[in-house]
Design an enzyme around this catalytic site. Structure first.
Site, mmCIF file in Angstrom:
data_model
loop_
_atom_site.group_PDB
_atom_site.id
_atom_site.type_symbol
_atom_site.label_atom_id
_atom_site.label_comp_id
_atom_site.label_asym_id
_atom_site.label_seq_id
_atom_site.Cartn_x
_atom_site.Cartn_y
_atom_site.Cartn_z
ATOM 1 N N ARG A 104 60.212 -12.461 35.519
ATOM 2 C CA ARG A 104 61.654 -12.547 35.716
ATOM 3 C C ARG A 104 61.954 -13.464 36.904
ATOM 4 N NH1 ARG A 104 65.986 -7.770 35.612
ATOM 5 N NH2 ARG A 104 64.525 -7.020 34.059
ATOM 6 N N THR A 108 67.784 -16.092 38.888
ATOM 7 C CA THR A 108 68.654 -15.948 37.712
ATOM 8 C C THR A 108 68.463 -14.593 37.025
ATOM 9 O OG1 THR A 108 66.982 -16.812 36.215
ATOM 10 C CG2 THR A 108 68.430 -18.432 37.265
ATOM 11 N N ASP A 200 55.648 2.818 35.525
ATOM 12 C CA ASP A 200 55.309 1.442 35.173
ATOM 13 C C ASP A 200 54.140 1.463 34.189
ATOM 14 O OD1 ASP A 200 53.889 -1.157 35.246
ATOM 15 O OD2 ASP A 200 55.454 -1.665 36.688
ATOM 16 N N ASP A 203 51.042 -0.743 35.111
ATOM 17 C CA ASP A 203 50.242 -0.172 36.209
ATOM 18 C C ASP A 203 49.441 1.030 35.731
ATOM 19 O OD1 ASP A 203 50.866 -1.950 38.182
ATOM 20 O OD2 ASP A 203 52.513 -0.765 39.014
HETATM 21 N N1 URA Z 1 58.760 -1.295 32.452
HETATM 22 C C1 URA Z 1 57.989 -0.215 32.730
HETATM 23 O O1 URA Z 1 56.770 -0.312 32.758
HETATM 24 N N2 URA Z 1 58.587 0.960 32.970
HETATM 25 C C2 URA Z 1 59.932 1.129 32.947
HETATM 26 O O2 URA Z 1 60.411 2.240 33.167
HETATM 27 C C3 URA Z 1 60.718 -0.011 32.665
HETATM 28 C C4 URA Z 1 60.114 -1.209 32.419
#
Ligand code: URA
Length: 209
Positions: A104, A108, A200, A203
């Protein structure tokens, strides 16, 4: 035609509960993402066209059915989408695999493509884009646009968890794309995480937290 499929099979719900649990470790998390992808693949491929073939069984001739028509490609969005690849290939071992990497832009906030490698014959294939999390929908929408640039006509999006905002964004930008999810959560928080979500996904799949 229904375009958003919430696959709430009991096995999926059970496995998703384990993913959501913050005490689930990397090994189990990774394995269960893969298993969920396999289960979702079963449903997402429900409408593949068949053709009649005749085979000789040990007893008699039988008219039976095999997959016909276009072949499949899967396209994981880096990096979390990689966790779903093996799960799909378990059921469709001959599928080709393209990759899209997006980040990202901090100014922007738009997704920028930093890596893209597609099978050379991707235009002749149906494509399933993989990303465990459909949050804002920005990356998913961009990934779909990139795949469309290759001339692909039939694209499906497979996410394990979605926020309503993400589904709305993809529906608006790509009304032709069917979305397959195992659950739709309440909302996004201020950091773009799905609530209650599972954290995440990248992760947790790769143990980088
Ligand atoms: N990406 C992720 O890994 N977890 C989220 O909650 C949102 C986007």
């Amino acid at each position: 035609m229904e375009m958003v499929h919430v696959l709430d099979h009991p096995l999926l719900q059970h496995k998703l509960s384990i993913l959501r649990d913050e005490t689930t470790g990397v090994k189990d998390f990774r394995e269960i993402v893969c298993e969920i992808a396999t289960l979702m693949c079963y449903d997402a491929t429900r409408n593949l066209p068949l053709q009649a073939v005749e085979v000789q069984t040990p007893v008699a001739k039988a008219v039976t059915y095999q997959l016909a028509g276009k072949k499949l490609a899967i396209v994981p969005v880096l990096r979390a989408g990689l966790g779903m690849v093996e799960g799909i290939l378990t059921l469709i071992p001959s599928a080709k695999v393209g990759h899209i990497g997006l980040f990202r832009d901090p100014d922007t906030l738009e997704p920028v493509k930093y890596y893209c490698k597609m099978p050379t014959d991707i235009a002749d294939r149906d494509v399933i884009i993989l990303d465990p999390m459909l949050a804002t929908g920005g990356s998913a929408s961009a990934a779909i646009s990139f795949v469309k640039e290759y001339g692909v006509k039939n694209i499906k999006l497979m996410n394990i968890l979605a926020a309503p905002e993400g589904i709305a964004r993809v529906r608006k930008d790509h009304p032709d794309v069917e979305i397959y999810v195992a659950a739709v959560d309440d909302q996004l928080n201020d950091h773009g995480y799905i609530v209650p979500g599972l954290g995440d996904a990248g992760d947790r799949i790769f143990g980088t937290k």
